[in-house]
Design a protein around this motif. Structure first.
Motif, PDB file in Angstrom:
ATOM      1  N   ARG A  31       8.084  -4.559  -7.410  1.00 32.79           N
ATOM      2  CA  ARG A  31       7.944  -3.117  -7.144  1.00 32.79           C
ATOM      3  C   ARG A  31       6.817  -2.509  -7.980  1.00 32.79           C
ATOM      4  NH1 ARG A  31      11.587  -0.065  -3.838  1.00 32.79           N
ATOM      5  NH2 ARG A  31      10.398   1.652  -4.712  1.00 32.79           N
ATOM      6  N   GLN A  32       6.699  -2.966  -9.223  1.00 33.99           N
ATOM      7  CA  GLN A  32       5.657  -2.435 -10.103  1.00 33.99           C
ATOM      8  C   GLN A  32       4.255  -2.798  -9.600  1.00 33.99           C
ATOM      9  OE1 GLN A  32       5.984  -0.457 -12.721  1.00 33.99           O
ATOM     10  NE2 GLN A  32       8.222  -0.417 -12.690  1.00 33.99           N
ATOM     11  N   PHE A  33       4.155  -3.905  -8.876  1.00 31.88           N
ATOM     12  CA  PHE A  33       2.853  -4.381  -8.422  1.00 31.88           C
ATOM     13  C   PHE A  33       2.743  -4.319  -6.897  1.00 31.88           C
ATOM     14  CE2 PHE A  33       3.250  -6.108 -12.620  1.00 31.88           C
ATOM     15  CZ  PHE A  33       1.958  -6.111 -13.136  1.00 31.88           C
ATOM     16  N   ALA A  34       3.469  -3.383  -6.275  1.00 30.94           N
ATOM     17  CA  ALA A  34       3.488  -3.283  -4.816  1.00 30.94           C
ATOM     18  C   ALA A  34       2.080  -3.114  -4.244  1.00 30.94           C
ATOM     19  CB  ALA A  34       4.384  -2.130  -4.380  1.00 30.94           C
ATOM     20  N   GLU A  35       1.282  -2.270  -4.887  1.00 30.34           N
ATOM     21  CA  GLU A  35      -0.068  -2.028  -4.375  1.00 30.34           C
ATOM     22  C   GLU A  35      -0.933  -3.276  -4.523  1.00 30.34           C
ATOM     23  OE1 GLU A  35      -3.848   1.022  -5.062  1.00 30.34           O
ATOM     24  OE2 GLU A  35      -1.930   1.394  -6.068  1.00 30.34           O
ATOM     25  N   ASP A  36      -0.840  -3.951  -5.666  1.00 30.12           N
ATOM     26  CA  ASP A  36      -1.621  -5.172  -5.887  1.00 30.12           C
ATOM     27  C   ASP A  36      -1.261  -6.248  -4.864  1.00 30.12           C
ATOM     28  OD1 ASP A  36      -2.557  -4.898  -9.166  1.00 30.12           O
ATOM     29  OD2 ASP A  36      -0.923  -3.662  -8.409  1.00 30.12           O
ATOM     30  N   LEU A  37       0.023  -6.293  -4.493  1.00 29.93           N
ATOM     31  CA  LEU A  37       0.494  -7.309  -3.562  1.00 29.93           C
ATOM     32  C   LEU A  37       0.417  -6.854  -2.109  1.00 29.93           C
ATOM     33  CD1 LEU A  37       3.609  -8.488  -5.603  1.00 29.93           C
ATOM     34  CD2 LEU A  37       1.468  -9.721  -5.309  1.00 29.93           C
ATOM     35  N   GLN A  38      -0.201  -5.676  -1.888  1.00 30.35           N
ATOM     36  CA  GLN A  38      -0.380  -5.122  -0.542  1.00 30.35           C
ATOM     37  C   GLN A  38       0.950  -4.945   0.185  1.00 30.35           C
ATOM     38  OE1 GLN A  38      -3.156  -7.929   1.162  1.00 30.35           O
ATOM     39  NE2 GLN A  38      -4.928  -6.905   0.281  1.00 30.35           N
ATOM     40  N   LEU A  39       1.909  -4.364  -0.536  1.00 34.12           N
ATOM     41  CA  LEU A  39       3.215  -4.075   0.040  1.00 34.12           C
ATOM     42  C   LEU A  39       3.309  -2.596   0.380  1.00 34.12           C
ATOM     43  CD1 LEU A  39       5.492  -6.115  -2.400  1.00 34.12           C
ATOM     44  CD2 LEU A  39       4.827  -6.745  -0.082  1.00 34.12           C
ATOM     45  N   PRO A  40       4.152  -2.236   1.370  1.00 32.92           N
ATOM     46  CA  PRO A  40       4.338  -0.824   1.686  1.00 32.92           C
ATOM     47  C   PRO A  40       4.865  -0.056   0.478  1.00 32.92           C
ATOM     48  CG  PRO A  40       5.318  -2.222   3.371  1.00 32.92           C
ATOM     49  CD  PRO A  40       4.928  -3.121   2.247  1.00 32.92           C
ATOM     50  N   GLU A  41       4.535   1.231   0.408  1.00 32.28           N
ATOM     51  CA  GLU A  41       4.957   2.027  -0.744  1.00 32.28           C
ATOM     52  C   GLU A  41       6.473   2.115  -0.848  1.00 32.28           C
ATOM     53  OE1 GLU A  41       4.315   6.559  -2.508  1.00 32.28           O
ATOM     54  OE2 GLU A  41       3.052   5.803  -0.882  1.00 32.28           O
ATOM     55  N   ASN A  42       7.129   2.300   0.289  1.00 30.23           N
ATOM     56  CA  ASN A  42       8.593   2.412   0.296  1.00 30.23           C
ATOM     57  C   ASN A  42       9.198   1.183   0.979  1.00 30.23           C
ATOM     58  OD1 ASN A  42       8.657   5.036  -0.911  1.00 30.23           O
ATOM     59  ND2 ASN A  42       7.970   5.878   1.054  1.00 30.23           N
ATOM     60  N   ILE A  43       9.133   0.068   0.285  1.00 32.52           N
ATOM     61  CA  ILE A  43       9.652  -1.155   0.883  1.00 32.52           C
ATOM     62  C   ILE A  43      11.178  -1.137   0.894  1.00 32.52           C
ATOM     63  CG2 ILE A  43       7.673  -2.591   0.326  1.00 32.52           C
ATOM     64  CD1 ILE A  43       9.152  -3.635  -2.090  1.00 32.52           C
ATOM     65  N   ARG A  44      11.720  -1.754   1.939  1.00 35.47           N
ATOM     66  CA  ARG A  44      13.179  -1.842   2.066  1.00 35.47           C
ATOM     67  C   ARG A  44      13.567  -3.310   1.976  1.00 35.47           C
ATOM     68  NH1 ARG A  44      16.619  -2.228   6.694  1.00 35.47           N
ATOM     69  NH2 ARG A  44      14.870  -1.840   8.106  1.00 35.47           N
ATOM     70  N   VAL A  45      14.504  -3.602   1.091  1.00 37.23           N
ATOM     71  CA  VAL A  45      14.953  -4.983   0.890  1.00 37.23           C
ATOM     72  C   VAL A  45      16.036  -5.313   1.906  1.00 37.23           C
ATOM     73  CG1 VAL A  45      15.946  -6.639  -0.707  1.00 37.23           C
ATOM     74  CG2 VAL A  45      14.409  -4.863  -1.562  1.00 37.23           C
ATOM     75  N   GLU A  46      15.857  -6.403   2.624  1.00 33.14           N
ATOM     76  CA  GLU A  46      16.835  -6.843   3.613  1.00 33.14           C
ATOM     77  C   GLU A  46      17.453  -8.160   3.161  1.00 33.14           C
ATOM     78  OE1 GLU A  46      19.420  -7.020   6.151  1.00 33.14           O
ATOM     79  OE2 GLU A  46      18.009  -5.383   6.630  1.00 33.14           O
TER      80      GLU A  46
END
Length: 400
Positions: free
Chosen positions: A53-68
């Motif tokens: 979560r801390q590196f979401a932008e570095d890892l090119q993840l959506p800002e509001n990711i949902r864990v499934e």
């Protein structure tokens, strides 16, 4: 209570009297309560998630990711998209129809949903990562050319086998033998097998026939001298034929396996594409992906920077049930643990790590659990070779 076995065991292991032991326990409880932000109890997945979560932008993840957590839910959604896509893509429809035909030929149900769901679970397994990586450049348009090429290679080999059997039949005749001169004549044994190859029935010899070839037991009993001489002349040719035959039959078998798995492999790749597309559109990340995402992170960033971004620094690690920790999870933890244990600041207390587990109770191999790495560490082998280690085997079972 002082009578509790844990009280007595801890006091005994620390080698202190009751007054000192209780003071130390009081001080420890005080420190935990007043510095609770420095005390973390978490699953490995949750710990990795906090880092991701801390590196979401570095890892090119959506800002509001949902864990499934439910992989079946994700696979069913991807499968729906795959079937919708097949309505407009004839090649995909052909791949699906080929898969259904193969199932019907094997006497199985035409319904492929369950097979694809079961097959699709490989997309979430750590041990499948390398294989999936090799599929990333595979495209649907490649299916027909690959299948055509494999079929052509198999047909060519079958033709070569038939030509070989025809040739060895002629050689036998030159030696003075006919196929019916072998034990079993044309109803069983070597004679029948070569005759079947001549007719284009390409398959491995039966076990009894294979044994005859290996033991070179080609002759009937009570043969005349001329007949024995004919077999003497023929045996080197039969041995050479047998060796070349088996090599070609193995290659045909490999090609048949490729043909059998080609359709499912393409379907798995397309299912993967649809799964990734669905997750990206809806901002979803499956819990199994934390390890993969973090592997990219720890390989690209230095550990002090990771701690700086998270605002936390761990000095002491305790990992329970370590026998169920996967190789990728441990490799992701190693840089963080290694940095803590290699503390070079003389004013800072060195870090520690404690691993607890029992390899005999490893039950999560299907999730990548790797008890061998725990056993290697216990023997003083494997990772962290520069760190002093101590192994303690418990002689009391407190769990049952």
């Amino acid at each position: 209570a002082r009578s509790h076995y844990l009280y007595q065991e801890l006091r005994k292991s620390l080698n202190c009297d009751e007054v000192i032991f209780e003071k130390r326990c009081t001080r420890l409880l005080f420190n935990i309560l007043h510095h609770y932000s420095k005390f973390h109890v978490s699953t490995i997945d949750k710990f990795f998630y906090s880092l991701v979560r801390q590196f979401a932008e570095d890892l090119q993840l959506p800002e509001n990711i949902r864990v499934e957590l439910n992989q079946d839910y994700l696979l069913k959604k991807a499968l729906e998209e795959l079937f919708k896509r097949s309505q407009n893509e004839p090649v995909l429809a052909e791949v699906i129809n080929d898969f259904i035909s193969d199932k019907l030929e094997d006497g199985k149900s035409w319904n492929i949903d369950r097979d694809l769901l079961k097959f699709g679970k490989n997309l979430f397994k750590e041990k499948s990562l390398d294989s999936l990586e090799r599929l990333k450049d595979l495209e649907l348009k490649d299916f027909k050319p690959i299948r055509k090429g494999v079929k052509a290679d198999a047909s060519k080999l079958k033709k070569e086998v038939q030509e070989m059997s025809t040739q060895v039949t002629l050689v036998l005749q030159e030696c003075g033998l006919e196929l019916h001169d072998f034990p079993g004549k044309l109803s069983s044994g070597v004679g029948r097998y070569i005759n079947q190859l001549n007719e284009g029935k390409i398959d491995f010899p039966t076990d009894p026939t294979q044994k005859v070839f290996k033991e070179k037991n080609f002759r009937k009993k009570n043969l005349k001298a001329a007949e024995n001489a004919a077999f003497d002349a023929a045996e080197p040719h039969l041995e050479k034929f047998h060796q070349a035959l088996l090599e070609k039959l193995r290659r045909i078998t490999d090609l048949n396996y490729i043909l059998r798995d080609l359709g499912p492999t393409f379907l798995l790749k397309i299912l993967w594409d649809e799964l990734e597309g669905f997750k990206n559109r809806d901002g979803i990340i499956h819990i199994s992906e934390f390890n993969k995402k973090l592997a990219r992170l720890v390989s690209a960033e230095c550990v002090p920077y990771i701690y700086e971004r998270t605002g936390e620094k761990f000095h002491h690690f305790l990992i329970d049930e370590f026998q169920d920790t996967s190789a990728m999870q441990w490799n992701n933890l190693l840089p963080l643990v290694g940095d803590t244990l290699s503390q070079s600041d003389p004013d800072t207390q060195a870090g520690t790590i404690m691993l607890v587990g029992d390899p005999k109770q490893s039950i999560y191999r299907w999730r990548g659990g790797h008890p061998e790495q725990f056993m290697a560490l216990a023997r003083g082998e494997g990772d962290l070779p520069h760190i002093a280690k101590a192994t303690e085997t418990l002689d009391t079972n407190y769990r049952s």
